[in-house]
Write an enzyme that holds these catalytic residues in place. Structure first.
Site, PDB file in Angstrom:
ATOM      1  N   LYS A   1      23.044 -31.713   9.221  1.00 46.56           N
ATOM      2  CA  LYS A   1      23.045 -30.272   9.489  1.00 46.56           C
ATOM      3  C   LYS A   1      24.130 -29.993  10.519  1.00 46.56           C
ATOM      4  CE  LYS A   1      20.730 -26.657   7.998  1.00 46.56           C
ATOM      5  NZ  LYS A   1      20.336 -26.442   6.590  1.00 46.56           N
TER       6      LYS A   1
ATOM      7  N   ASP B   1      24.121 -21.802   5.088  1.00 47.06           N
ATOM      8  CA  ASP B   1      22.789 -21.628   5.673  1.00 47.06           C
ATOM      9  C   ASP B   1      22.787 -20.233   6.276  1.00 47.06           C
ATOM     10  OD1 ASP B   1      20.251 -23.398   6.386  1.00 47.06           O
ATOM     11  OD2 ASP B   1      20.668 -22.229   8.182  1.00 47.06           O
TER      12      ASP B   1
ATOM     13  N   PHE C   1      14.861 -10.779   4.250  1.00 43.91           N
ATOM     14  CA  PHE C   1      15.394  -9.917   3.193  1.00 43.91           C
ATOM     15  C   PHE C   1      16.787 -10.363   2.759  1.00 43.91           C
ATOM     16  CE2 PHE C   1      16.928  -8.185   7.130  1.00 43.91           C
ATOM     17  CZ  PHE C   1      18.131  -7.541   6.874  1.00 43.91           C
ATOM     18  N   GLY C   2      17.116 -11.634   3.043  1.00 41.71           N
ATOM     19  CA  GLY C   2      18.409 -12.182   2.655  1.00 41.71           C
ATOM     20  C   GLY C   2      18.355 -12.843   1.294  1.00 41.71           C
ATOM     21  N   ASN C   3      19.289 -13.768   1.064  1.00 38.32           N
ATOM     22  CA  ASN C   3      19.384 -14.427  -0.240  1.00 38.32           C
ATOM     23  C   ASN C   3      18.098 -15.126  -0.646  1.00 38.32           C
ATOM     24  OD1 ASN C   3      21.929 -13.657  -0.986  1.00 38.32           O
ATOM     25  ND2 ASN C   3      22.942 -15.523  -0.298  1.00 38.32           N
ATOM     26  N   VAL C   4      17.448 -15.792   0.304  1.00 38.37           N
ATOM     27  CA  VAL C   4      16.235 -16.549  -0.015  1.00 38.37           C
ATOM     28  C   VAL C   4      15.122 -15.605  -0.452  1.00 38.37           C
ATOM     29  CG1 VAL C   4      14.453 -18.078   0.892  1.00 38.37           C
ATOM     30  CG2 VAL C   4      16.849 -18.461   1.508  1.00 38.37           C
ATOM     31  N   ALA C   5      14.883 -14.557   0.355  1.00 39.61           N
ATOM     32  CA  ALA C   5      13.845 -13.578   0.020  1.00 39.61           C
ATOM     33  C   ALA C   5      14.188 -12.850  -1.278  1.00 39.61           C
ATOM     34  CB  ALA C   5      13.686 -12.579   1.166  1.00 39.61           C
TER      35      ALA C   5
END
Length: 444
Positions: free
Chosen positions: A124, A164, A236-240
């Site tokens: 990471k 990320d 509320f980004g790409n993952v959500a």
């Protein structure tokens, strides 16, 4: 293995690195019984070697902003373990980034990558630079300065960074461009690239998609269907966005999204153009969700988290330790049946303990959110083979990988009463693969 002794040693050496120490304790506690069945692990000090990163690079990143003023940030890369393949893990650009967070993420990445069955080690990196509010020119200059320091330590068979938090396609493009210029080669050394120069289809959605594939299998194993279930999502980004898209496609109803300002409750469900609007919010650089409530005339709860809403399924999709013991108790009281971490270490240890005690289905991030890195691994494969798969081909491979991860978790996590401890199963399955590889390769 003496966990207390090992943790005392780590706490003395790495005082204050709470996230890292939390991640290590969680894994060691769940693998202890299995570890002690293998005296060869103790003889080779596998645990002691595994909990410390192979190396850490820390460097200053000077860059010039649009006013002509010199700014200085810190950059990091933690190469944790490469026993089963090249180091692999994202880069996080956010003001909260510190060594403890990156070590925890890198440590988790070891097991997450092992679970995918793809040949990838754990790493990471990142910086305390925050792209929000910066111009594209400033982001470009920072990314180029960051890569000037990092490029010597990465490569397609050495270390393959990815995106990320704070590092999307734009940032990956700038990073890759500078790497290509410095290394004078076109290789798949970063994943999450644009399609025009080696990226993979469905990569932005992959973490959310994979999380829902896993959760669907959790429910099916318990004799339930995801269709008709209500879901609380954070972030509320790409993952959500990917999670909401796939959940809706599966017939479930997503009723919340959240940001640092609070959460939105949309009882009618977040679907169709509302999901598309999440991406508009993400691109606005305001980092808030209240505009969604104003646009669709639904309630907004300032300063609160969505876990107080009565739902069937809770999916943390934002950041570490975002769901605590109080939140867990609220969810349990409201009858939640399944919690899946699509963020990394989204629940605190106390919250996890509450879910396990009440036999709530709980899926840990290293298993549930492995779809992102799995698709990054598929991008590496496409780059190495100089081919490009269709979205359907990538999605089919992603389903297979998530199915295999779920199968491993069930194999090692089923308890005597039939309850499946997915955290235990994921940790043991990932650990055994890495430990056996380390043992076979000698003391390094």
């Amino acid at each position: 293995m003496n966990i207390d002794k090992l943790m005392q040693s780590l706490e003395a050496k790495h005082s204050g690195e709470y996230e890292y120490l939390q991640a290590v304790r969680e894994v060691l506690t769940t693998i202890e019984e299995e570890y002690n069945k293998h005296p060869e692990f103790e003889a080779a000090k596998i645990a002691e070697r595994l909990v410390e990163p192979d190396r850490i690079f820390t460097f200053k990143v000077p860059w010039v902003d649009d006013r002509g003023e010199v700014q200085v940030n810190l950059g990091y890369r933690v190469q944790f373990n490469n026993a089963i393949g090249p180091y692999k893990g994202g880069l996080r650009f956010h003001s909260s980034v510190n060594l403890s967070i990156l070590k925890f993420l890198g440590f988790e990445q070891i097991f997450k990558n092992a679970l995918t069955t793809l040949p990838m080690g754990g790493a990471k990196g990142g910086s305390d630079f925050n792209p929000r509010g910066k111009s594209s020119a400033e982001v470009m200059r920072f990314c180029q300065a960051y890569m000037v320091e990092l490029w010597r330590h990465i490569g397609p068979e050495t270390d393959v960074p990815a995106g990320d938090i704070g590092v999307g396609a734009r940032e990956v493009g700038y990073l890759y461009g500078m790497y290509r210029k410095l290394a004078r080669e076109n290789t798949g050394v970063l994943t999450g690239k644009n399609l025009e120069f080696g990226g993979s289809l469905i990569r932005p959605e992959a973490t959310g998609f994979g999380g829902l594939y896993f959760v669907k299998q959790m429910l099916e194993t318990a004799g339930m269907d995801i269709a008709g279930k209500t879901i609380a999502i954070s972030g509320f980004g790409n993952v959500a966005w990917g999670a909401a898209l796939k959940a809706t496609e599966m017939g479930a109803k997503v009723v919340t999204i959240s940001g640092p300002d609070g959460y939105v409750y949309d009882e009618s469900g977040i679907s169709g153009e509302k999901i598309d609007y999440m991406l508009e919010l993400r691109a606005s650089c305001n980092d808030v969700v209240q505009p969604y409530a104003e646009r669709y005339n639904v309630p907004f709860y300032a300063g609160k988290r969505p876990w107080e809403v009565k739902v069937d399924i809770a999916l943390p999709c934002a950041t570490q330790n975002e769901l605590n013991e109080v939140d867990a108790k609220l969810l349990i009281e409201n009858g939640v049946i399944c919690v899946g971490e699509i963020s990394n270490m989204g629940c605190t240890p106390e919250a996890i303990e509450s879910f396990l005690q009440h036999k709530v289905m709980y899926g840990p991030g290293k298993a549930v959110n492995a779809g992102g890195v799995a698709t990054s691994g598929l991008e590496m494969t496409q780059n190495a083979m100089h081919i490009s798969w269709t979205a359907e081909e990538v999605d089919d491979k992603l389903r297979q990988i998530m199915g295999a991860i779920h199968e491993q978790c069930v194999k090692y996590g089923r308890e005597a009463d039939g309850y499946i401890n997915y955290m235990k199963g994921a940790n043991i399955a990932g650990f055994l693969k890495v430990a056996k590889a380390m043992l076979a390769q000698g003391v390094l």
